[in-house]
Scaffold this active site. Structure first.
Site: not given
Length: 487
Positions: A185, A189-190, A207, A241
């Site tokens: 994502g 949020v990572g 990722e 991505c």
């Protein structure tokens, strides 16, 4: 939530994931899931993203099937103990490494490729002998519900549960203790996931994404370059991505680049891309508004720009005269917008890239191998491609992952197995040769120290010719000795 994770842990502790035959059985069942439900999967992807049948097959199902097939073919080799060299102090002992499962993994998928980005990490988790709690992306609701329905019908229900829900479910999930967290994502949020993982010192694979640059040099075939760039940028309506996030070229090339992009887009999607069955849609209204906002200010719309919120449609768009400080250049686009920047030469392009966060991938189009090697050697990114885009994702012998702001860790093929395993160091000594080993015991002396240095010193491996010569000399000596005794 806690009960689900606890049940998965108890199932893992039972030891049933340890036999390789069990893992292979689960992987074969995953293949059956894909084969027997291909039509339903494609329908769910179409409902979520207006994803065409071809894109569903080529970008979701085929890579996933290849991952499963690769794991089935290579699992025994991946899991086999690997012997390593020791020192003179360990002569006659067994020294090796072995892969052990980590335990219970959390896998949090992404909505842009909701099937592949949820189940591909699961292939690695199964192959490595782990249990895994799956959290499909809530934004891709049709695919998420399908996975919740299908996975328990084919795979072990206790080892591989599927949880649905939004951010609140993800937060509660991260409050549980896991042995590895795998997230695909965005970087915001990572960071939250890494913070949550720190509480239990849980390893993570993140990722993420970022702004992947694409440099076009003036010596390449612009038509071919722009066809490949347009394909990579606008598949899945730009929600990829590793799509080229922006193009850099010399000022004199800009107009020609735009025209070649225009020609490619017309070839791919016709005069009105909104009517094309091959052009997707933005996932939901929230993301639609975010992407549409990137069109406002900071550049000139040279191609496209049309939007339809009711249809979640944003036309394939190319922007020129882009301000490097504009919002479209400050965040990952993750939509069908391609900014074209102009810089005078390779040197300034490299500086521009290196002054920003490390991207997930860097693309360069040139016939000059020296220029390509400069991008290889003078930049840092998760991956790198020359004269094409996207395809490195399909090669499971390459690690796929980011670096810095674009992620941590890598997967695909054996890299998935390694990421979700612990490589355990094993040294199995025996109780012989105690006289030799006594040199390491107190009381110490200079003589013992000299022996210890000699015994544990790292020695250069002798050349193969020397080893063969010693072997031949040994055989000759043995023959001569035999005849001497007989005579």
């Amino acid at each position: 939530m806690q009960a689900v994770v606890h049940k998965a842990r108890e199932a893992f502790k039972s030891g049933r994931t340890l036999p390789l035959e069990f893992r292979k059985e689960q992987l074969c069942l995953l293949t059956r899931l894909l084969d027997e439900n291909e039509e339903a999967i494609c329908e769910a992807l179409a409902n979520d993203l207006r994803k065409s049948y071809t894109e569903a097959i080529c970008f979701e199902l085929i890579p996933l099937r290849n991952e499963v097939q690769g794991a089935l073919q290579n699992l025994h080799n991946w899991a086999a103990a690997q012997s390593v060299s020791g020192s003179l102090l360990t002569i006659g002992t067994s020294i090796f490494t072995m892969a052990q499962p980590l335990g219970v993994c959390a896998i949090i998928g992404a909505w842009n490729y909701p099937l592949a980005l949820t189940l591909t990490p699961l292939v690695g988790a199964i192959a490595a002998g782990n249990a895994a709690v799956l959290k499909p992306p809530e934004a891709a609701e049709y695919t998420a519900k399908l996975l919740q329905n299908l996975v328990p019908r084919y795979l072990d229900k206790e080892l591989y549960p599927v949880l649905l829900g939004g951010a609140d479910v993800a937060v509660e999930l991260l409050h549980q203790r896991f042995d590895h967290i795998f997230y695909t994502g965005g970087s915001v949020v990572g960071r939250s996931i890494m913070t949550a993982a720190a509480k239990h010192l849980t390893p993570v694979t993140l990722e993420l994404g970022g702004k992947s640059p694409c440099y076009i040099h003036n010596d390449c075939d612009l038509r071919i370059a722009c066809r490949r760039i347009a394909w990579g940028r606008f598949i899945n309506a730009g929600q990829t991505c590793i799509a080229p996030d922006y193009v850099v070229c010399e000022p004199a090339l800009c107009e020609r680049v735009v025209e070649e992009l225009r020609a490619a887009l017309q070839e791919y999607y016709g005069e009105d891309p909104q009517k094309s069955p091959d052009y997707g849609r933005i996932i939901n209204s929230r993301h639609f508004k975010r992407v549409r906002g990137l069109l406002e200010g900071g550049g000139t719309v040279a191609i496209g720009g049309q939007t339809d919120e009711e249809d979640l449609y944003i036309a394939p768009t190319v922007m020129t005269n882009v301000d490097p400080e504009a919002s479209v250049m400050q965040e990952e686009v993750f939509g069908p917008i391609l900014p074209v920047l102009t810089l005078p030469d390779v040197e300034q392009t490299l500086n521009f890239i290196n002054d920003r966060e490390k991207p997930l991938v860097i693309y360069v189009f040139s016939k000059d191998q020296k220029i390509i090697k400069r991008f290889v050697n003078e930049t840092s990114s998760g991956g790198m491609m020359a004269n094409d885009v996207i395809l490195h994702y399909s090669i499971d012998t390459l690690p796929f992952g980011g670096v810095g702001n674009s992620g941590t860790g890598a997967y695909h093929g054996k890299f998935s197995f390694d990421a979700l395993s612990h490589r355990r160091a094993c040294l199995l000594m025996n109780l012989a040769l105690e006289g030799v080993n006594s040199v390491r015991y107190p009381p110490y002396s200079s003589k013992k120290l000299s022996w210890m240095i000699w015994l544990v010193k790292k020695r250069r491996q002798p050349p193969i010719k020397l080893l063969l010569s010693i072997f031949v000399m040994g055989v000759l000596c043995a023959i001569l000795l035999k005849y001497a005794i007989l005579s």
